[in-house]
Motif scaffolding. Structure first.
Motif, PDB file in Angstrom:
ATOM      1  N   LEU A 208       0.841  -1.196   0.000  1.00 50.79           N
ATOM      2  CA  LEU A 208       0.000   0.000   0.000  1.00 50.79           C
ATOM      3  C   LEU A 208       0.873   1.243   0.000  1.00 50.79           C
ATOM      4  O   LEU A 208       1.922   1.263   0.647  1.00 50.79           O
ATOM      5  N   PRO A 209       0.490   2.302  -0.696  1.00 50.17           N
ATOM      6  CA  PRO A 209      -0.759   2.442  -1.453  1.00 50.17           C
ATOM      7  C   PRO A 209      -0.674   1.814  -2.827  1.00 50.17           C
ATOM      8  O   PRO A 209       0.407   1.544  -3.332  1.00 50.17           O
ATOM      9  N   THR A 210      -1.854   1.621  -3.441  1.00 50.94           N
ATOM     10  CA  THR A 210      -1.926   1.113  -4.809  1.00 50.94           C
ATOM     11  C   THR A 210      -1.869   2.300  -5.773  1.00 50.94           C
ATOM     12  O   THR A 210      -1.613   3.430  -5.368  1.00 50.94           O
ATOM     13  N   ASP A 211      -2.110   2.022  -7.038  1.00 50.07           N
ATOM     14  CA  ASP A 211      -2.119   3.094  -8.041  1.00 50.07           C
ATOM     15  C   ASP A 211      -3.477   3.795  -8.137  1.00 50.07           C
ATOM     16  O   ASP A 211      -3.622   4.737  -8.908  1.00 50.07           O
ATOM     17  N   ASP A 212      -4.450   3.326  -7.366  1.00 56.27           N
ATOM     18  CA  ASP A 212      -5.805   3.886  -7.412  1.00 56.27           C
ATOM     19  C   ASP A 212      -6.095   4.591  -6.094  1.00 56.27           C
ATOM     20  O   ASP A 212      -6.308   3.941  -5.064  1.00 56.27           O
ATOM     21  N   GLY A 213      -6.097   5.915  -6.110  1.00 49.90           N
ATOM     22  CA  GLY A 213      -6.300   6.679  -4.884  1.00 49.90           C
ATOM     23  C   GLY A 213      -7.640   6.410  -4.233  1.00 49.90           C
ATOM     24  O   GLY A 213      -7.729   6.276  -3.007  1.00 49.90           O
ATOM     25  N   CYS A 214      -8.707   6.305  -5.015  1.00 54.69           N
ATOM     26  CA  CYS A 214     -10.037   6.074  -4.437  1.00 54.69           C
ATOM     27  C   CYS A 214     -10.141   4.675  -3.833  1.00 54.69           C
ATOM     28  O   CYS A 214     -10.798   4.481  -2.804  1.00 54.69           O
ATOM     29  N   LEU A 215      -9.490   3.701  -4.460  1.00 50.90           N
ATOM     30  CA  LEU A 215      -9.433   2.367  -3.869  1.00 50.90           C
ATOM     31  C   LEU A 215      -8.668   2.413  -2.555  1.00 50.90           C
ATOM     32  O   LEU A 215      -9.070   1.790  -1.563  1.00 50.90           O
ATOM     33  N   ASP A 216      -7.586   3.166  -2.522  1.00 55.47           N
ATOM     34  CA  ASP A 216      -6.807   3.300  -1.285  1.00 55.47           C
ATOM     35  C   ASP A 216      -7.634   3.926  -0.174  1.00 55.47           C
ATOM     36  O   ASP A 216      -7.477   3.580   1.005  1.00 55.47           O
ATOM     37  N   VAL A 217      -8.510   4.861  -0.521  1.00 60.61           N
ATOM     38  CA  VAL A 217      -9.377   5.480   0.492  1.00 60.61           C
ATOM     39  C   VAL A 217     -10.273   4.420   1.115  1.00 60.61           C
ATOM     40  O   VAL A 217     -10.435   4.361   2.343  1.00 60.61           O
ATOM     41  N   ARG A 218     -10.863   3.568   0.284  1.00 60.23           N
ATOM     42  CA  ARG A 218     -11.735   2.510   0.808  1.00 60.23           C
ATOM     43  C   ARG A 218     -10.960   1.551   1.706  1.00 60.23           C
ATOM     44  O   ARG A 218     -11.439   1.167   2.777  1.00 60.23           O
TER      45      ARG A 218
END
Length: 453
Positions: A208-218
């Motif tokens: 973490l984090p991944t390349d997807d910020g919104c996925l990281d938020v979840r």
């Protein structure tokens, strides 16, 4: 039938110490020999199958019983006495058997030590590799020791399953993440697995984090909100959430802005400010909120403008502001014309502007009869003479300042034009009233005061 031999008690006892019943052969007791061999095989197989320590104790007791029984039988023989040859044979048989058994057990404990060290280092791979050295001989002669290694391998297999769930959680499947943490908690509840569980969790959190910020938020929200479970899991999860959340909220806001999801982008930026006020991205988040808010306002204005086909619809009924619209400047401001556009369509292009650049939104109602300009007389098709009044076109107009959405003008403009044409076209009877025929200049002159031209 061969009678009993002259046995040496020590040789008989040593022969039976091999667990093969060799001492009974020295006594000439073949039935006892086969019984002893069968008993030894049964106990060893029981130990192999159950891998319980009490089975090994039974083997030890069986060994002691064979030795004692062989000694006792030999001592009862009337011709008992020392026999060097018998002792050499017994030792030649028993010593290799006991040495081999001892070596196998020593090797089994060595494997167990390597498995234990690997687990203490948090390396399931090394533990499994070490346990793979366990062979049938170890499970036959040191079954409980081998079984303890199997337990470690079983825990590692469950951790591999949990790691797979964790990888699935990186795609946003929070149910898999829940299953992973449940499995980690179960394995952690078994003594000795602390480091392997920690290593499995560290590998996941390190991705973490991944390349997807919104996925990281979840994911960050889930890690933060997980309250149940041992501290060894919830502690690192909360720390990882705190580490990735600010950047994730900022990246998610930026991504949503790019996708024109203005409301969600603004919420992401607001969360960054509310939950992490001291973060270095706070200024960027404030700017993001400003841009998102303006975009939301502009989208609403455009939707209302599109829906306005009269004074009682769209923007004309529900005016809204666009805070970034230019301030009204007489003679230089553009306007958006909505409502009944029969006459506003004739206004100069220089007076117009798209919603982001306009200072005014002008709503025009349907034209009605205005002031009388002139009355003229005409002969109808039956030769009768009648009077026709020519009226200006009266159009109610409302103008709103786009920056504030507030009404700045509410008036009726009157459009002049040509009247009393030489030839009057009409259907049916001669009309008593008709509208003038305005030119583009007449329309411009009527609307000029409204837009400050």
């Amino acid at each position: 039938m061969t009678g009993p031999r002259e046995p040496d008690p020590l040789a008989v006892a040593v022969g039976n110490a091999s667990l093969l019943g060799a001492g009974y052969l020295l006594l000439g007791r073949r039935a006892l020999f086969w019984s002893a061999a069968a008993g030894t095989a049964s106990l060893l197989w029981l130990t192999h199958e159950t891998a319980r320590t009490w089975c090994e104790l039974l083997v030890v007791l069986w060994w002691a019983a064979l030795v004692a029984h062989g000694w006792w039988l030999a001592r009862r023989h009337p011709a008992a006495g020392p026999r060097r040859g018998q002792r050499v044979v017994a030792l030649a048989l028993t010593v290799p058997v006991l040495a081999a058994a001892g070596w196998v057990r020593f090797d089994a404990y060595g494997i167990e030590d390597r498995v234990t060290e690997a687990r203490a280092d948090g390396s399931c791979r090394a533990a499994v590799d070490a346990q793979e050295q366990v062979a049938f001989r170890h499970r036959l002669l040191a079954a409980p020791v081998a079984a303890r290694g199997d337990t470690v391998v079983g825990a590692c297999e469950r951790l591999d399953t949990a790691a797979g769930y964790l990888s699935g959680g990186l795609t946003g499947d929070l149910d898999l993440l829940e299953s992973a943490f449940d499995t980690l908690g179960a394995v952690l509840g078994e003594p000795g697995n602390e480091r392997t569980v920690e290593a499995t969790l560290e590998r996941y959190l390190g991705r973490l984090p991944t390349d997807d910020g919104c996925l990281d938020v979840r994911i960050a929200d889930w890690l933060r909100d997980r309250r149940t479970g041992p501290e060894d899991l919830t502690g690192p999860a909360s720390a990882a959430s705190a580490r990735i959340a600010p950047g994730a909220l900022a990246e998610c806001g930026d991504a949503l802005m790019g996708d024109e999801e203005w409301a969600d982008a603004r919420e992401s930026y607001r969360r960054l400010l509310d939950e992490h006020p001291g973060d270095g991205r706070a200024d960027d988040a404030r700017e993001g909120i400003r841009k998102a808010s303006l975009a939301i306002e502009l989208r609403r204005v455009r939707d209302l403008v599109t829906a306005a086909d009269g004074m009682d619809s769209g923007y004309c009924r529900e005016p809204a502001k666009y805070s970034a619209a230019p301030a009204y400047r007489k003679g230089r401001s553009g306007a958006v014309f909505v409502g009944d556009t029969e006459y506003t369509d004739k206004l100069p292009e220089a007076w117009r502007a798209d919603a982001p650049d306009a200072a005014l939104v002008v709503c025009a109602d349907e034209a009605d009869a205005g002031d009388v300009v002139e009355t003229c007389r005409y002969r109808d098709h039956k030769g009768r003479i009648g009077s026709v009044r020519f009226n200006k076109l009266a159009v109610r107009v409302k103008a709103y300042a786009l920056r504030t959405g507030k009404l700045v003008t509410d008036r009726t403009v009157q459009i002049g034009g040509k009247s009393c044409p030489g030839t009057l076209g009409y259907f049916g009877t001669l009309p008593s009233r008709m509208a003038v025929t305005p030119s583009n200049a007449d329309v411009r002159d009527a609307f000029a005061p409204v837009v400050g031209r």
